[in-house]
Design a protein around this motif. Structure first.
Motif, PDB file in Angstrom:
ATOM      1  N   GLY A  18       0.817  -1.214   0.000  1.00 19.66           N
ATOM      2  CA  GLY A  18       0.000   0.000   0.000  1.00 19.66           C
ATOM      3  C   GLY A  18       0.849   1.261   0.000  1.00 19.66           C
ATOM      4  N   MET A  19       1.946   1.257   0.743  1.00 20.17           N
ATOM      5  CA  MET A  19       2.840   2.419   0.758  1.00 20.17           C
ATOM      6  C   MET A  19       3.458   2.639  -0.616  1.00 20.17           C
ATOM      7  N   LEU A  20       3.843   1.557  -1.273  1.00 20.78           N
ATOM      8  CA  LEU A  20       4.413   1.671  -2.617  1.00 20.78           C
ATOM      9  C   LEU A  20       3.358   2.145  -3.620  1.00 20.78           C
ATOM     10  N   ALA A  21       2.140   1.616  -3.479  1.00 27.33           N
ATOM     11  CA  ALA A  21       1.072   2.007  -4.405  1.00 27.33           C
ATOM     12  C   ALA A  21       0.757   3.495  -4.299  1.00 27.33           C
ATOM     13  N   GLY A  22       0.910   4.075  -3.103  1.00 27.71           N
ATOM     14  CA  GLY A  22       0.635   5.488  -2.919  1.00 27.71           C
ATOM     15  C   GLY A  22       1.865   6.375  -2.942  1.00 27.71           C
ATOM     16  N   ALA A  23       3.020   5.787  -3.240  1.00 27.53           N
ATOM     17  CA  ALA A  23       4.269   6.555  -3.221  1.00 27.53           C
ATOM     18  C   ALA A  23       4.322   7.548  -4.385  1.00 27.53           C
ATOM     19  N   ARG A  24       5.296   8.459  -4.309  1.00 24.62           N
ATOM     20  CA  ARG A  24       5.465   9.445  -5.383  1.00 24.62           C
ATOM     21  C   ARG A  24       5.758   8.758  -6.716  1.00 24.62           C
ATOM     22  N   SER A  25       6.518   7.664  -6.670  1.00 20.59           N
ATOM     23  CA  SER A  25       6.767   6.876  -7.890  1.00 20.59           C
ATOM     24  C   SER A  25       7.048   5.432  -7.479  1.00 20.59           C
ATOM     25  N   PHE A  26       6.638   4.510  -8.355  1.00 19.74           N
ATOM     26  CA  PHE A  26       6.826   3.081  -8.099  1.00 19.74           C
ATOM     27  C   PHE A  26       6.949   2.360  -9.435  1.00 19.74           C
ATOM     28  N   ASP A  27       8.145   2.396  -9.991  1.00 19.52           N
ATOM     29  CA  ASP A  27       8.422   1.695 -11.248  1.00 19.52           C
ATOM     30  C   ASP A  27       9.918   1.423 -11.324  1.00 19.52           C
ATOM     31  N   ALA A  28      10.337   0.818 -12.427  1.00 13.57           N
ATOM     32  CA  ALA A  28      11.737   0.428 -12.552  1.00 13.57           C
ATOM     33  C   ALA A  28      12.676   1.623 -12.586  1.00 13.57           C
ATOM     34  N   ASP A  29      12.181   2.787 -12.991  1.00  9.88           N
ATOM     35  CA  ASP A  29      13.038   3.977 -13.063  1.00  9.88           C
ATOM     36  C   ASP A  29      13.139   4.700 -11.727  1.00  9.88           C
ATOM     37  N   SER A  30      12.117   4.572 -10.872  1.00 10.01           N
ATOM     38  CA  SER A  30      12.132   5.323  -9.619  1.00 10.01           C
ATOM     39  C   SER A  30      11.160   4.725  -8.617  1.00 10.01           C
ATOM     40  N   ILE A  31      11.653   4.456  -7.435  1.00  7.80           N
ATOM     41  CA  ILE A  31      10.798   4.145  -6.287  1.00  7.80           C
ATOM     42  C   ILE A  31      11.111   5.210  -5.249  1.00  7.80           C
ATOM     43  N   LEU A  32      10.155   6.084  -5.024  1.00 11.06           N
ATOM     44  CA  LEU A  32      10.405   7.272  -4.211  1.00 11.06           C
ATOM     45  C   LEU A  32       9.192   7.579  -3.347  1.00 11.06           C
ATOM     46  N   LEU A  33       9.446   7.792  -2.064  1.00 15.97           N
ATOM     47  CA  LEU A  33       8.396   8.190  -1.135  1.00 15.97           C
ATOM     48  C   LEU A  33       8.747   9.547  -0.547  1.00 15.97           C
ATOM     49  N   TYR A  34       7.818  10.493  -0.639  1.00 14.35           N
ATOM     50  CA  TYR A  34       7.932  11.789   0.042  1.00 14.35           C
ATOM     51  C   TYR A  34       6.937  11.807   1.195  1.00 14.35           C
ATOM     52  N   THR A  35       7.392  12.255   2.347  1.00 15.02           N
ATOM     53  CA  THR A  35       6.481  12.373   3.483  1.00 15.02           C
ATOM     54  C   THR A  35       7.001  13.420   4.454  1.00 15.02           C
ATOM     55  N   GLU A  36       6.101  14.068   5.167  1.00 13.73           N
ATOM     56  CA  GLU A  36       6.489  15.005   6.221  1.00 13.73           C
ATOM     57  C   GLU A  36       6.489  14.324   7.584  1.00 13.73           C
ATOM     58  N   ASN A  37       6.349  13.031   7.595  1.00 11.81           N
ATOM     59  CA  ASN A  37       6.257  12.277   8.835  1.00 11.81           C
ATOM     60  C   ASN A  37       7.451  11.327   8.952  1.00 11.81           C
ATOM     61  N   ARG A  38       8.287  11.546   9.942  1.00  4.66           N
ATOM     62  CA  ARG A  38       9.508  10.739  10.043  1.00  4.66           C
ATOM     63  C   ARG A  38       9.211   9.283  10.398  1.00  4.66           C
ATOM     64  N   TRP A  39       8.096   9.040  11.130  1.00  2.00           N
ATOM     65  CA  TRP A  39       7.766   7.655  11.467  1.00  2.00           C
ATOM     66  C   TRP A  39       7.389   6.869  10.209  1.00  2.00           C
ATOM     67  N   VAL A  40       6.738   7.552   9.275  1.00  2.00           N
ATOM     68  CA  VAL A  40       6.371   6.902   8.013  1.00  2.00           C
ATOM     69  C   VAL A  40       7.624   6.588   7.204  1.00  2.00           C
ATOM     70  N   SER A  41       8.557   7.538   7.136  1.00  2.00           N
ATOM     71  CA  SER A  41       9.793   7.310   6.359  1.00  2.00           C
ATOM     72  C   SER A  41      10.590   6.148   6.943  1.00  2.00           C
ATOM     73  N   ARG A  42      10.650   6.084   8.269  1.00  2.00           N
ATOM     74  CA  ARG A  42      11.405   4.998   8.911  1.00  2.00           C
ATOM     75  C   ARG A  42      10.737   3.649   8.671  1.00  2.00           C
ATOM     76  N   LEU A  43       9.413   3.614   8.781  1.00  2.00           N
ATOM     77  CA  LEU A  43       8.697   2.361   8.567  1.00  2.00           C
ATOM     78  C   LEU A  43       8.869   1.880   7.134  1.00  2.00           C
ATOM     79  N   PHE A  44       8.813   2.786   6.169  1.00  2.00           N
ATOM     80  CA  PHE A  44       8.964   2.424   4.764  1.00  2.00           C
ATOM     81  C   PHE A  44      10.328   1.771   4.520  1.00  2.00           C
ATOM     82  N   ALA A  45      11.387   2.423   4.992  1.00  2.00           N
ATOM     83  CA  ALA A  45      12.727   1.868   4.801  1.00  2.00           C
ATOM     84  C   ALA A  45      12.882   0.544   5.550  1.00  2.00           C
TER      85      ALA A  45
END
Length: 311
Positions: free
Chosen positions: A28-55
């Motif tokens: 679900g995090m990948l599906a809603g991320a800024r990008s999710f494909d072979a060229d870029s998997i990128l998540l932007y968030t203003e929440n540090r707990w979300v960034s840590r959980l994603f990684a």
């Protein structure tokens, strides 16, 4: 901290829920991320707990050979922007391959099936963490998902449809937005996310708002009734004074004379109390009928003598 940030912190801190649904949450995090494909998997968030959980989930679930990079930018007003990206194409392709079965299962999910429903709960949780915002319920009921890509928009629409949510669409700064404004559906979403504390807060705010609105309606109704009573009493006093200075109250029948004098002596008394104070007492409708007769006498005198009512 905003209500949305506190809610995401609560969800990220619910480790039993996260780890019971970790594959679905990360998908679900990948599906809603800024990008999710072979060229870029990128998540932007203003929440540090979300960034840590994603990684954390990426490293735990997928065999990352190079690295996942997390960076932090200071935006001002105590705001931070966290960027998490998968660095190499090899690792991005590994992530995509890993979640191909999840994508197939999601497409075939039936919410009536308990196992599928739990899988969908995890996806909803991840999508909420990566791309959703919710307003403070004390101000408004508004939950939105920001779809950064066409694929994300399709996935989020399918997800909300599976939960039979009545969502609307709009576009903000070029990004499609799927949003919900129904308080009950927002409560349902928070419950599905395992955010019982925040769901209870929304319910309490709703109860408070409902009670306040009910009190306001009753107060407004009572105020309107008082205004009507005062206005009617003032009109009656003016009519009685017109009769008194034109023909005198003694010209009225006894029953009308009695209520006329009682009204002059008690200009603000409610009609029911005025009726009870007569000798003998009469009903409220009886008092109203007598005052209507007085109004008719005053009307005739005003027409005959062209005299104005005086308050």
């Amino acid at each position: 901290m905003s209500f949305s940030s506190k809610l995401k912190k609560e969800v990220c801190g619910n480790r039993p829920f996260i780890y019971a649904h970790k594959h679905a949450v990360l998908y679900g995090m990948l599906a809603g991320a800024r990008s999710f494909d072979a060229d870029s998997i990128l998540l932007y968030t203003e929440n540090r707990w979300v960034s840590r959980l994603f990684a954390e989930l990426l490293y735990e679930l997928v065999e990352i050979k190079t690295s996942v990079t997390s960076t932090e930018q200071i935006l001002g007003d105590d705001r931070r922007l966290y960027e998490v990206r998968v660095d190499t194409q090899e690792d991005r392709e590994a992530v995509i391959r890993y979640f191909d079965p999840a994508a197939e299962r999601f497409a075939a999910c039936q919410p009536t099936n308990h196992a599928d429903q739990e899988f969908l709960r995890g996806i909803l949780c991840g999508a909420f963490l990566s791309c959703a915002n919710i307003s403070d319920p004390r101000k408004s009921y508004h939950l939105e998902f920001v779809a950064h890509t066409e694929t994300a928009q399709q996935s989020l629409s399918a997800l909300l449809n599976k939960f039979e949510m009545r969502f609307r669409r709009t576009v903000r700064k070029g990004a499609p937005i799927l949003y919900v404004k129904n308080s009950e559906e927002i409560e349902d979403v928070l419950t599905l996310l395992g955010a019982g504390k925040s769901a209870l807060e929304v319910m309490n705010v709703k109860i408070y708002k409902d009670m306040r609105n009910r009190v306001n309606r009753v107060t407004n109704c009572e105020t309107a009734n008082i205004d009507r009573t005062v206005s009617a009493a003032a009109q009656q006093n003016a009519q009685i004074r017109l009769i008194d200075r034109t023909i005198g109250l003694d010209a009225l029948p006894e029953n009308l004379r009695q209520i006329a004098r009682m009204r002059l002596e008690n200009p603000d008394m409610p009609l029911s109390e005025l009726a009870a104070a007569l000798n003998p007492p009469v009903s409220r409708s009886g008092a109203h009928y007598r005052l209507k007769q007085i109004a008719a006498v005053a009307g005739r005198l005003q027409a005959e003598n062209n005299k104005p009512l005086e308050g």
